[in-house]
Scaffold this motif. Structure first.
Motif, PDB file in Angstrom:
ATOM      1  N   GLY A  99       0.367  -1.103   0.094  1.00 31.10           N
ATOM      2  CA  GLY A  99       0.075  -0.493  -0.373  1.00 31.10           C
ATOM      3  C   GLY A  99       0.816   1.458   0.123  1.00 31.10           C
ATOM      4  N   THR A 100       0.339   2.260  -0.098  1.00 29.61           N
ATOM      5  CA  THR A 100       0.792   3.672  -0.173  1.00 29.61           C
ATOM      6  C   THR A 100      -0.372   4.519  -0.146  1.00 29.61           C
ATOM      7  OG1 THR A 100       2.012   2.668  -2.245  1.00 29.61           O
ATOM      8  CG2 THR A 100       2.110   5.509  -2.105  1.00 29.61           C
ATOM      9  N   ALA A 101       0.429   6.074   0.480  1.00 34.34           N
ATOM     10  CA  ALA A 101      -0.409   6.648   1.169  1.00 34.34           C
ATOM     11  C   ALA A 101       0.132   7.913   0.623  1.00 34.34           C
ATOM     12  CB  ALA A 101      -0.091   6.862   2.469  1.00 34.34           C
ATOM     13  N   LEU A 102      -0.310   8.669  -0.482  1.00 34.21           N
ATOM     14  CA  LEU A 102       0.228  10.426  -1.095  1.00 34.21           C
ATOM     15  C   LEU A 102      -0.711  11.201   0.475  1.00 34.21           C
ATOM     16  CD1 LEU A 102      -0.148   9.666  -4.601  1.00 34.21           C
ATOM     17  CD2 LEU A 102       1.598   9.110  -3.157  1.00 34.21           C
ATOM     18  N   ILE A 103       0.636  12.144   0.503  1.00 31.80           N
ATOM     19  CA  ILE A 103       0.321  13.577   0.666  1.00 31.80           C
ATOM     20  C   ILE A 103       0.219  14.666   0.824  1.00 31.80           C
ATOM     21  CG2 ILE A 103       0.878  14.322   3.510  1.00 31.80           C
ATOM     22  CD1 ILE A 103       1.571  10.668   3.310  1.00 31.80           C
ATOM     23  N   ARG A 104      -0.335  15.478   0.795  1.00 28.68           N
ATOM     24  CA  ARG A 104      -0.683  16.759  -0.213  1.00 28.68           C
ATOM     25  C   ARG A 104       0.484  17.658   0.602  1.00 28.68           C
ATOM     26  NH1 ARG A 104      -3.793  16.935  -3.971  1.00 28.68           N
ATOM     27  NH2 ARG A 104      -5.796  15.407  -4.592  1.00 28.68           N
ATOM     28  N   PRO A 135      -6.091  13.405   7.534  1.00 27.68           N
ATOM     29  CA  PRO A 135      -6.608  12.674   6.363  1.00 27.68           C
ATOM     30  C   PRO A 135      -7.521  13.509   5.370  1.00 27.68           C
ATOM     31  CG  PRO A 135      -7.757  13.747   8.752  1.00 27.68           C
ATOM     32  CD  PRO A 135      -6.707  13.182   8.522  1.00 27.68           C
ATOM     33  N   SER A 136      -7.876  14.411   5.470  1.00 28.27           N
ATOM     34  CA  SER A 136      -8.415  14.886   4.160  1.00 28.27           C
ATOM     35  C   SER A 136      -7.175  15.948   3.243  1.00 28.27           C
ATOM     36  CB  SER A 136      -9.041  15.866   4.529  1.00 28.27           C
ATOM     37  OG  SER A 136      -7.897  17.280   5.095  1.00 28.27           O
ATOM     38  N   ASN A 137      -5.724  15.254   3.642  1.00 29.29           N
ATOM     39  CA  ASN A 137      -4.837  15.414   2.629  1.00 29.29           C
ATOM     40  C   ASN A 137      -4.322  14.161   1.904  1.00 29.29           C
ATOM     41  OD1 ASN A 137      -4.979  18.533   2.101  1.00 29.29           O
ATOM     42  ND2 ASN A 137      -3.027  18.416   4.074  1.00 29.29           N
ATOM     43  N   VAL A 138      -4.624  13.000   2.513  1.00 28.05           N
ATOM     44  CA  VAL A 138      -4.399  11.808   2.297  1.00 28.05           C
ATOM     45  C   VAL A 138      -5.049  10.572   1.317  1.00 28.05           C
ATOM     46  CG1 VAL A 138      -4.052   9.733   2.993  1.00 28.05           C
ATOM     47  CG2 VAL A 138      -2.944  11.213   4.402  1.00 28.05           C
ATOM     48  N   ILE A 139      -4.570  10.177   0.183  1.00 29.57           N
ATOM     49  CA  ILE A 139      -4.593   9.404  -1.193  1.00 29.57           C
ATOM     50  C   ILE A 139      -4.507   7.980  -0.990  1.00 29.57           C
ATOM     51  CG2 ILE A 139      -5.047   8.324  -3.361  1.00 29.57           C
ATOM     52  CD1 ILE A 139      -4.412  11.646  -4.352  1.00 29.57           C
ATOM     53  N   LEU A 140      -5.582   7.311  -0.089  1.00 30.18           N
ATOM     54  CA  LEU A 140      -4.593   5.855   0.547  1.00 30.18           C
ATOM     55  C   LEU A 140      -4.310   4.831  -0.902  1.00 30.18           C
ATOM     56  CD1 LEU A 140      -3.237   3.872   2.373  1.00 30.18           C
ATOM     57  CD2 LEU A 140      -5.144   3.848   3.299  1.00 30.18           C
ATOM     58  N   GLY A 141      -4.118   4.059  -0.840  1.00 31.46           N
ATOM     59  CA  GLY A 141      -4.124   2.619  -2.124  1.00 31.46           C
ATOM     60  C   GLY A 141      -3.705   1.591  -1.704  1.00 31.46           C
TER      61      GLY A 141
END
Length: 479
Positions: free
Chosen positions: A65-70, A220-226
């Motif tokens: 998994g990967t979390a992208l943080i703005r 959390p609103s700055n995170v896209i988790l895949g």
């Protein structure tokens, strides 16, 4: 003996029959490239604003998994360059409220798993990989690292010591020098896209700065988790809710403006004199554009004509003229700020000036003369044939979908690009070459032995600017 002789004769008799079946490679027939399809996936948004992508892949008992943080190091203050990179490192090494960094290492090592974090220019990321059977435990540690870092002071001190070592060694490799100083010439010394970590900026950074940077952007609103791999979707959703559902914003979400970029130096020849070198590293180019340019497909075809094995620069400058060990030239866009057009390579000291002239000549030729139908076909086919390899692993597809969302691109961007690529004509390539390649703005940087460059760089222009790469000492002794 008789049996051996008989077997040998039989084998010899069969050989011509086998040879008769061989065909020339031009006669071989291959099945069409399979149609590319995006694997099935789920996208949803949690109540706290976090976006989640799930893509199953049951081939192996693995989950990643990967979390992208703005965030990004372009958002750090100019007097604290290096801050974001330290946040990205110590986020993981510094441990969590429940486990020290060393305990995390041991727990992950026992399970042949990993959790890693980093922050680069435009994005922060956290990654994990695990055996399916260890998913719950590893994912728990992954969530801890993102939500509960403690930024241990001793791990920050260690990371800063390592950065100081990197600063001390940064002029050891001429290729690194060329890349670093070229970025400064294009974007400017103080640009967030070119500035470098110095002893003083490291000294300015405290643990409180790391905590403040984290609290500002890790929401959390700055995170896209895949997540991709061998898991049950409903169970995975439940696990994500369990570990991230109670993560509430610690502050107000901010949308910081994307730092702008403009070209600092327009034209000119710059020299980093390194008397110990026997060859020159040459970089040439100017400010470029973004991936969402309507001309991106035609520019990629232009890349295929200029660059790579069989490209014009390789054939002319390296093979025919023998002026380079390596040579390249390509349009290199970025997602949300202007990239560069970059050409260059490595050559003998005494071939430096002819090399520069040769590269410039090829840039001018592609601007002023139409490419051939054979060049167009080769460049398009090379790119189109490589298209299928962009989807050979589900994790590649998931990563692409996440990045498109992160940077505000449509999810089918790559398929739009493919259609535009198929439709690109000779006229399109010449138009983008004339529009985007700007010889008058090309900055040329040479890292080499000035005494051995003959003819000298002054034969190209009377004004050759020397670049100072000395490393500034810190203003204070508090290191």
């Amino acid at each position: 003996m008789f049996l051996f002789s008989f077997a040998f004769l039989l084998f010899s008799f069969l050989l011509p029959a086998v040879a008769d079946t061989a065909r020339h490679y031009t006669e071989l027939k291959f099945s069409p490239v399979p149609e590319v399809k995006v694997p099935e996936y789920t996208r949803y948004q949690m109540d706290n604003g976090m976006i989640v992508y799930l893509m199953q892949d049951r081939e192996l008992p693995l989950v990643s998994g990967t979390a992208l943080i703005r965030t990004g190091d372009r958002l750090e203050p100019g007097e604290k360059v290096g801050l974001a990179g330290l946040v990205g490192e110590v986020l993981r090494t510094g441990g969590t409220a429940k486990h020290s960094g060393n305990e995390l290492n041991e727990l992950l090592e026992q399970r042949a798993a990993s959790v890693e974090t980093s922050i680069d220019t435009t994005v922060g990321s956290a990654n994990f990989s695990s055996l399916s059977e260890d998913l719950n435990e590893v994912f728990s540690l992954f969530a801890e690292v993102i939500k509960e870092p403690v930024f241990a002071q001793e791990k920050l001190a260690l990371a800063k010591t390592q950065r100081r070592g990197e600063i001390a060694r940064r002029n050891d490799d001429p290729g690194d020098i060329a890349s670093r100083e070229f970025q400064k010439l294009i974007y400017g010394d103080s640009s967030p896209y070119a500035r470098t970590v110095e002893y003083q900026t490291l000294d300015n950074i405290t643990r409180e700065d790391l905590v403040s940077f984290y609290q500002k952007y890790f929401l959390p609103s700055n995170v896209i988790l895949g997540i991709v791999g061998d898991f049950d979707k409903s169970a995975m959703r439940q696990l994500i809710e369990e570990k991230f559902g109670n993560w509430k914003p610690s502050g107000v979400k901010q949308e910081p403006p994307i730092p702008s970029a403009s070209q600092a130096k327009k034209g000119g020849i710059f020299m980093v004199n390194q008397p110990q070198l026997t060859q020159s590293n040459v970089l040439m180019g100017h400010l470029g554009g973004q991936l969402n340019s309507p001309d991106f497909a035609a520019l990629e075809v232009l890349n295929g004509v200029l660059n790579g094995f069989g490209g014009r620069l390789f054939n002319e400058v390296r093979s025919r003229q023998g002026l380079a060990y390596s040579v390249y030239g390509y349009w290199s866009p970025q997602f949300d700020y202007p990239g560069t057009f970059l050409a260059g390579g490595q050559t003998r000291s005494d071939a430096t000036v002819p090399f520069i002239k040769g590269v410039l000549a090829e840039i001018e030729r592609i601007r002023t003369s139409a490419i051939t139908p054979a060049e167009l076909a080769y460049a398009k086919e090379s790119e189109l044939n490589s298209f299928v390899f962009k989807f050979q692993d589900p994790s590649q597809t998931l990563s692409r979908l996440m990045r498109y969302e992160y940077y505000g691109y449509p999810p089918d961007f790559i398929f739009r690009y493919r259609k535009a690529l198929e439709a690109t004509t000779i006229e399109d390539v010449q138009q983008v070459a004339q529009k985007y390649l700007q010889p008058e703005n090309i900055v040329t940087l040479v890292v080499g032995n000035a005494a051995e460059i003959n003819p000298p760089l002054t034969s190209l222009t009377p004004n050759v600017t020397s670049v100072d790469i000395s490393i500034p000492t810190p203003k204070s002794s508090n290191r």
